[in-house]
Write an enzyme that holds these catalytic residues in place. Structure first.
Site, PDB file in Angstrom:
ATOM      1  N   GLU A  68       0.824  -1.218   0.000  1.00 35.66           N
ATOM      2  CA  GLU A  68       0.000   0.000   0.000  1.00 35.66           C
ATOM      3  C   GLU A  68       0.856   1.266   0.000  1.00 35.66           C
ATOM      4  O   GLU A  68       0.340   2.375  -0.197  1.00 35.66           O
ATOM      5  CB  GLU A  68      -0.921   0.018   1.230  1.00 35.66           C
ATOM      6  N   GLY A  69       2.157   1.104   0.272  1.00 29.33           N
ATOM      7  CA  GLY A  69       3.050   2.259   0.347  1.00 29.33           C
ATOM      8  C   GLY A  69       3.524   2.508   1.778  1.00 29.33           C
ATOM      9  O   GLY A  69       3.908   3.623   2.135  1.00 29.33           O
ATOM     10  N   GLY A  83       8.512  -6.032   1.063  1.00 26.83           N
ATOM     11  CA  GLY A  83       9.370  -5.173   0.239  1.00 26.83           C
ATOM     12  C   GLY A  83       8.835  -3.767   0.406  1.00 26.83           C
ATOM     13  O   GLY A  83       7.775  -3.449  -0.118  1.00 26.83           O
ATOM     14  N   HIS A  84       9.516  -2.972   1.206  1.00 25.41           N
ATOM     15  CA  HIS A  84       9.038  -1.621   1.499  1.00 25.41           C
ATOM     16  C   HIS A  84       9.919  -0.608   0.784  1.00 25.41           C
ATOM     17  O   HIS A  84      11.100  -0.481   1.085  1.00 25.41           O
ATOM     18  CB  HIS A  84       9.041  -1.371   3.018  1.00 25.41           C
ATOM     19  N   THR A 132       6.188 -15.860  -1.501  1.00 24.95           N
ATOM     20  CA  THR A 132       7.394 -15.179  -2.004  1.00 24.95           C
ATOM     21  C   THR A 132       8.603 -16.117  -1.981  1.00 24.95           C
ATOM     22  O   THR A 132       9.683 -15.744  -2.405  1.00 24.95           O
ATOM     23  CB  THR A 132       7.712 -13.948  -1.134  1.00 24.95           C
ATOM     24  N   ARG A 153       7.049 -24.835  18.310  1.00 24.77           N
ATOM     25  CA  ARG A 153       8.100 -24.847  19.347  1.00 24.77           C
ATOM     26  C   ARG A 153       9.361 -25.589  18.918  1.00 24.77           C
ATOM     27  O   ARG A 153      10.038 -26.221  19.703  1.00 24.77           O
ATOM     28  CB  ARG A 153       7.531 -25.407  20.669  1.00 24.77           C
ATOM     29  N   GLN A 170       3.084  -6.628   5.034  1.00 20.79           N
ATOM     30  CA  GLN A 170       1.945  -7.248   4.336  1.00 20.79           C
ATOM     31  C   GLN A 170       0.704  -6.351   4.527  1.00 20.79           C
ATOM     32  O   GLN A 170       0.846  -5.154   4.687  1.00 20.79           O
ATOM     33  CB  GLN A 170       1.681  -8.676   4.803  1.00 20.79           C
ATOM     34  N   VAL A 221       1.028  11.556  -3.112  1.00 21.16           N
ATOM     35  CA  VAL A 221       0.841  11.841  -4.541  1.00 21.16           C
ATOM     36  C   VAL A 221       2.068  11.473  -5.390  1.00 21.16           C
ATOM     37  O   VAL A 221       2.210  11.925  -6.520  1.00 21.16           O
ATOM     38  CB  VAL A 221       0.447  13.318  -4.766  1.00 21.16           C
TER      39      VAL A 221
HETATM   40  P1  GDP Z   1       4.838  -1.332   0.882  1.00 24.99           P
HETATM   41  O1  GDP Z   1       5.164  -2.779   0.798  1.00 24.99           O
HETATM   42  O2  GDP Z   1       3.501  -1.077   1.496  1.00 24.99           O
HETATM   43  O3  GDP Z   1       5.919  -0.525   1.539  1.00 24.99           O
HETATM   44  O4  GDP Z   1       4.706  -0.816  -0.628  1.00 24.99           O
HETATM   45  P2  GDP Z   1       5.728  -1.162  -1.832  1.00 24.99           P
HETATM   46  O5  GDP Z   1       6.958  -0.366  -1.635  1.00 24.99           O
HETATM   47  O6  GDP Z   1       5.870  -2.627  -2.018  1.00 24.99           O
HETATM   48  O7  GDP Z   1       4.881  -0.667  -3.069  1.00 24.99           O
HETATM   49  C1  GDP Z   1       4.455   0.639  -3.189  1.00 24.99           C
HETATM   50  C2  GDP Z   1       5.042   1.211  -4.484  1.00 24.99           C
HETATM   51  O8  GDP Z   1       4.390   2.432  -4.794  1.00 24.99           O
HETATM   52  C3  GDP Z   1       6.510   1.555  -4.367  1.00 24.99           C
HETATM   53  O9  GDP Z   1       7.099   1.414  -5.630  1.00 24.99           O
HETATM   54  C4  GDP Z   1       6.498   3.011  -3.950  1.00 24.99           C
HETATM   55  O10 GDP Z   1       7.666   3.701  -4.342  1.00 24.99           O
HETATM   56  C5  GDP Z   1       5.300   3.528  -4.703  1.00 24.99           C
HETATM   57  N1  GDP Z   1       4.523   4.591  -4.067  1.00 24.99           N
HETATM   58  C6  GDP Z   1       4.230   4.776  -2.761  1.00 24.99           C
HETATM   59  N2  GDP Z   1       3.379   5.813  -2.603  1.00 24.99           N
HETATM   60  C7  GDP Z   1       3.126   6.285  -3.842  1.00 24.99           C
HETATM   61  C8  GDP Z   1       2.284   7.333  -4.349  1.00 24.99           C
HETATM   62  O11 GDP Z   1       1.570   8.022  -3.631  1.00 24.99           O
HETATM   63  N3  GDP Z   1       2.288   7.502  -5.713  1.00 24.99           N
HETATM   64  C9  GDP Z   1       3.030   6.735  -6.547  1.00 24.99           C
HETATM   65  N4  GDP Z   1       2.951   6.975  -7.853  1.00 24.99           N
HETATM   66  N5  GDP Z   1       3.825   5.748  -6.101  1.00 24.99           N
HETATM   67  C10 GDP Z   1       3.856   5.517  -4.771  1.00 24.99           C
HETATM   68  P1  IMO Z   2       4.671  -5.912   1.930  1.00 25.01           P
HETATM   69  O1  IMO Z   2       5.124  -5.763   3.359  1.00 25.01           O
HETATM   70  C1  IMO Z   2       2.325  -8.122  -0.974  1.00 25.01           C
HETATM   71  C2  IMO Z   2       1.864 -12.423  -0.296  1.00 25.01           C
HETATM   72  C3  IMO Z   2       2.509 -13.358  -1.287  1.00 25.01           C
HETATM   73  C4  IMO Z   2       1.564 -14.535  -1.202  1.00 25.01           C
HETATM   74  C5  IMO Z   2       1.201 -14.580   0.263  1.00 25.01           C
HETATM   75  C6  IMO Z   2       2.032 -15.546   1.093  1.00 25.01           C
HETATM   76  O2  IMO Z   2       5.682  -5.497   0.937  1.00 25.01           O
HETATM   77  O3  IMO Z   2       3.340  -5.295   1.736  1.00 25.01           O
HETATM   78  P2  IMO Z   2       4.527 -15.550   2.001  1.00 25.01           P
HETATM   79  O4  IMO Z   2       5.830 -15.350   1.306  1.00 25.01           O
HETATM   80  O5  IMO Z   2       4.266 -14.594   3.100  1.00 25.01           O
HETATM   81  O6  IMO Z   2       4.328 -16.960   2.440  1.00 25.01           O
HETATM   82  O7  IMO Z   2       3.406 -15.300   0.861  1.00 25.01           O
HETATM   83  O8  IMO Z   2       1.380 -13.252   0.746  1.00 25.01           O
HETATM   84  N1  IMO Z   2       2.781 -11.432   0.316  1.00 25.01           N
HETATM   85  C7  IMO Z   2       2.785 -10.127   0.017  1.00 25.01           C
HETATM   86  N2  IMO Z   2       2.098  -9.451  -0.927  1.00 25.01           N
HETATM   87  N3  IMO Z   2       3.161  -7.466  -0.147  1.00 25.01           N
HETATM   88  C8  IMO Z   2       3.839  -8.138   0.810  1.00 25.01           C
HETATM   89  O9  IMO Z   2       4.562  -7.517   1.755  1.00 25.01           O
HETATM   90  C9  IMO Z   2       3.704  -9.539   0.891  1.00 25.01           C
HETATM   91  N4  IMO Z   2       4.234 -10.504   1.676  1.00 25.01           N
HETATM   92  C10 IMO Z   2       3.653 -11.653   1.327  1.00 25.01           C
HETATM   93  O10 IMO Z   2       2.543 -12.789  -2.572  1.00 25.01           O
HETATM   94  O11 IMO Z   2       0.397 -14.260  -1.923  1.00 25.01           O
HETATM   95 MG    MG Z   3       5.757  -4.186  -0.615  1.00 23.44          MG
END
Ligand code: GDP
Ligand code: IMO
Ligand code: MG
Length: 421
Positions: free
Chosen positions: A14-15, A40-41, A129, A143, A222, A410
């Site tokens: 979600e970002g 992956g943040h 993943t 355990r 997640q 944004v």
């Molecule tokens: P996270 O796992 O919730 O931290 O989100 P991810 O980093 O996996 O995915 C979010 C993606 O959207 C990343 O590539 C960010 O750089 C990008 N992102 C986050 N906020 C925004 C936004 O408001 N606009 C756009 N265009 N990209 C964003």
């Molecule tokens: P962030 O923190 C999106 C999804 C995988 C799969 C399910 C189970 O970046 O938002 P796992 O490896 O946990 O056994 O996978 O959960 N999944 C995610 N999808 N963002 C993630 O993390 C995720 N971590 C796991 O794609 O469907």
């Molecule tokens: Mg992510």
């Protein structure tokens, strides 16, 4: 009440990373409480994008303490790689990153088991993943886990060998070829890297800092719809991604929780298998994916895309007790003529506002259509400047959920964040 939580309301991505980084200046401590390298943040500043998997997203702020809590599962090989890619020397990073001795370790053989189980499931696979998350949490609750504190024991290698031997016995039941040796050597190098960091009972520290009035932000990984109890089981991850997970994953009382920020994309995405009622398998879905660069930050897989799903979001809001909503990626939809929000589901001809237990249920989303906006909003810095139709979109979400949207993102850069007064 000085511990706030930020977590995802949808299926992850979600970002969270971007917003935690943008919020970090007002906190003293940033703490991860669950998940592991499946996360992956991404965050961006000075035109450089960083992707974090295990390390909290406050790490780039030199005066903040980052905590990896007991609820996280750590793969030392991933940890080492991530530390090396961060930039600052280890001697600097050890001053701002501290690790719980109770966090469980992901062993190389957990990754093998994850892959073997997924292969065995065939078309019914979860779409993991493949980072070893499920098997590591299975060992934790069964355990049988190894924890970070164990790496300081003299007989650690011996205990490790016993665990791996047991895992390889299980693997014999699967038609799965593997070579554990190469990853094992990276893993043991990772153990040496971990040893350089403070390893402690972080639950004491977090409570102490909270008692001193320090502000703490718990960073979820997640999303709620991937929670092991409340997501579309079994297409979920193996931890509690919800606000309650912050209490067990850091060792804090619910009494200490202040705000619970729920972050959501202006549309929806999902990686991996499982129900996704508003998924768009057409050109609009492809447009969202391309314009939003919707490819996994951990695996690079294309994310499934669809319209905002209000019944799912309302569910997430209840389960978490969300106090404030943060919306991201509205900029991606600039130029869309119309935009839909799913307001209810139709299942077997009946209108329904609840997510069905049965993953096979055929859900027909009922949409409300909104007028789009043409402006590129990525340079906007004030809420009032946003296009009227976007404000209408936000107002509708607020009215439906009863929770205010207090931040609109944004763009991916930390500066591209509008806080609303
Ligand atoms: P996270 O796992 O919730 O931290 O989100 P991810 O980093 O996996 O995915 C979010 C993606 O959207 C990343 O590539 C960010 O750089 C990008 N992102 C986050 N906020 C925004 C936004 O408001 N606009 C756009 N265009 N990209 C964003
Ligand atoms: P962030 O923190 C999106 C999804 C995988 C799969 C399910 C189970 O970046 O938002 P796992 O490896 O946990 O056994 O996978 O959960 N999944 C995610 N999808 N963002 C993630 O993390 C995720 N971590 C796991 O794609 O469907
Ligand atoms: Mg992510």
């Amino acid at each position: 009440m000085n511990i706030d939580i930020l977590l995802g309301l949808q299926w992850g991505d979600e970002g969270k990373g971007k917003i935690v980084d943008a919020l970090s200046p007002v906190y003293d401590v940033i703490a991860r409480f669950q998940g592991g390298p499946n996360a992956g943040h991404s965050l961006e500043f000075n035109n450089v994008k960083h992707v974090l998997h295990l390390i909290p997203s406050g790490i780039f702020h030199t005066d903040k303490l980052n905590v990896i809590g007991n609820g996280v599962v750590i793969d030392p090989a991933v940890f080492k790689k991530e530390i090396e890619e961060l930039g600052p020397p280890v001697s600097e990073l050890v001053k701002r990153l501290i690790i719980s001795n109770k966090a469980n370790l992901i062993l190389p053989s957990h990754r093998l088991l994850d892959a073997a189980y997924e292969k065995d499931k065939g078309n019914a696979k979860i779409g993991s993943t493949l980072k070893g998350i499920g098997p590591a949490y299975t060992d934790k609750t069964g355990r049988n886990g190894l924890r970070v504190g164990d790496i300081l024991r003299d007989n650690f290698k011996q205990i490790y060998d016993t665990h791996v031997k047991n895992h390889l016995l299980i693997l014999k039941n699967y038609d799965f070829k593997y070579d554990i040796k190469e990853y094992e050597s990276d893993w043991f190098e990772g153990i040496e890297m971990l040893k350089q960091f403070p390893i402690t009972n972080t639950e004491y520290l977090v409570n102490q800092l909270s008692g001193q009035g320090k502000r703490i932000l718990a960073e979820g990984a997640q999303g709620t719809m991937l929670d092991v109890d409340f997501g579309s089981y079994p297409f979920v991850t193996s931890s509690n991604t919800i606000s309650a997970g912050a209490c067990t994953g850091l060792g804090i009382s619910p009494k200490l929780i202040g705000d619970i920020f729920g972050i959501f994309k202006a549309y929806c995405t999902r990686v991996g298998s499982g129900p996704f009622p508003t998924e768009l398998l057409d050109e609009t879905g492809a447009n969202l994916r391309n314009l939003g660069h919707e490819f996994g930050a951990t695996t690079g897989r294309p994310r499934r895309c669809g319209w905002l799903d209000l019944p799912a979001m309302k569910y997430s809001i209840i389960i978490n007790g969300i106090t404030k909503l943060f919306m991201t990626k509205a900029d991606v939809m600039s130029g869309f003529e119309t935009i839909n929000i799913c307001t209810a589901y139709k299942i077997d001809g009946k209108i329904c506002n609840e997510l069905p237990f049965n993953n096979e249920a055929i859900i027909e989303p009922i949409y409300k259509e909104f007028k789009g906006w043409t402006e590129d909003i990525s340079g906007f810095t004030k809420f009032d400047e946003l296009p009227a139709s976007l404000k209408e979109y936000i107002e509708f979400i607020e009215n439906q959920t009863g929770v205010p949207v207090t931040m609109v993102s944004v763009g991916p850069d930390r500066k591209e964040t509008i806080f609303r007064n």
